[in-house]
Design an enzyme around this catalytic site. Structure first.
Site, short mmCIF file in Angstrom:
data_model
loop_
_atom_site.label_atom_id
_atom_site.label_comp_id
_atom_site.label_asym_id
_atom_site.label_seq_id
_atom_site.Cartn_x
_atom_site.Cartn_y
_atom_site.Cartn_z
N THR A 1 0.85 -1.19 0.00
CA THR A 1 0.00 0.00 0.00
C THR A 1 0.89 1.24 0.00
OG1 THR A 1 -1.85 -1.07 1.12
CG2 THR A 1 -1.76 1.32 1.23
N PHE B 1 1.30 5.13 0.75
CA PHE B 1 0.76 6.13 1.67
C PHE B 1 1.34 7.50 1.36
CE2 PHE B 1 0.19 2.19 3.93
CZ PHE B 1 -0.98 2.35 4.66
#
Length: 298
Positions: free
Chosen positions: A190, A192
């Site tokens: 992921t 960020f």
């Protein structure tokens, strides 16, 4: 320093925030001056129930910044966060890629053989399909947050339940990890963003020393064009003409204007003469141009 996240303590956003500031502290690039005005020694994580609350806290100055997920390598983009980056007066100052490792967590004393329900966020449940395929007795139960699911089963003393979340969540809520690394795809990451209130500062507004330290070599921006033949081609050509590479492009619908779209683009270029010329050229052919941030590439 206060940094907001969406979700509970122990969430992947919490883990990313800690890793981001730890990397900056020990990697020789202390977050200071152009980022927050002073060196960062202590960070307090502020959990928020909703993404809108995160952005509003940043905008109002109640927190110094926020760490938000923007894209998962399997599940795709977080659409709401793209919309909020466009509509709120905030900008990106860092990006970080976190390897997502899912763990099956229960209340201490609970055995795997006793587990019948598994709580977690729907995305996490979907990324652990093989766990349920191999264990037909396990029922996936959608919950609002990965870390929140651990908090729930421990607080409610659920002996027939477990949760899928990060190792950090097990630490925060004193859960026991029954199985680690249960995600189907090990290449699960992921991306960020670390965001701050205000607008990006142009290179000329920063000292030469700060520009050298931050090594900002990536730009995120949003733009829209009229729905006429060749409009998108002309917009993208401003980058091609200057050999500026795009690593991402996607569209989002414009609220209140059906069938009209905003394009979000990542450029593999910082704030140099070519990129500034490209943005000036883009403003001539686009209806809207907003630079979302210029920051070091993860």
């Amino acid at each position: 320093m206060k940094i907001a996240i969406q979700g509970e303590l122990g969430s992947f956003s919490h883990e990313a925030a800690e890793a981001m500031f730890r990397a900056a502290k020990f990697g020789g690039t202390t977050l200071r001056d152009a980022t927050f005005g002073s060196a960062v020694n202590r960070v307090t994580i502020v959990p928020c129930a909703r993404s809108l609350e995160v952005f509003d806290r940043v905008r109002s100055g109640k927190v110094d910044g926020a760490v938000i997920p923007i894209e998962n390598s399997l599940a795709g983009s977080v659409a709401e966060h793209f919309d909020l980056l466009l509509s709120r007066d905030v900008y990106i100052i860092r990006e970080f890629r976190l390897r997502i490792v899912h763990n099956l967590i229960a209340k201490p004393g609970t055995k795997l053989s006793a587990v019948r329900r598994v709580f977690s966020h729907p995305v996490a449940l979907d990324q652990c399909r093989e766990l349920f395929a191999r264990n037909s007795k396990l029922e996936p139960v959608p919950f609002y947050d990965t870390a929140g699911s651990v908090k729930h089963i421990v607080a409610e003393n659920l002996r027939d339940a477990a949760a899928i979340a990060s190792r950090r969540a097990a630490e925060v809520y004193h859960g026991k990890i029954l199985r680690s690394g249960i995600e189907d795809d090990k290449k699960n990451f992921t991306r960020f963003f670390l965001i701050k209130r205000g607008k990006p500062k142009p290179a000329k507004a920063q000292s030469r020393q700060n520009r050298h330290k931050t090594k900002a070599d990536k730009t995120s921006l949003a733009f829209s064009v009229k729905n006429i033949p060749g409009a998108l081609f002309k917009a993208l050509s401003v980058f091609a003409l200057r050999d500026i590479s795009l690593s991402k492009i996607e569209s989002r619908p414009v609220r209140g204007r059906p069938w009209e779209y905003v394009f979000f683009v990542d450029l593999l270029r910082g704030d140099d003469e070519d990129s500034r010329n490209a943005l000036r050229h883009l403003s001539e052919v686009a209806e809207l141009v907003k630079v979302l941030g210029v920051y070091p590439q993860a």
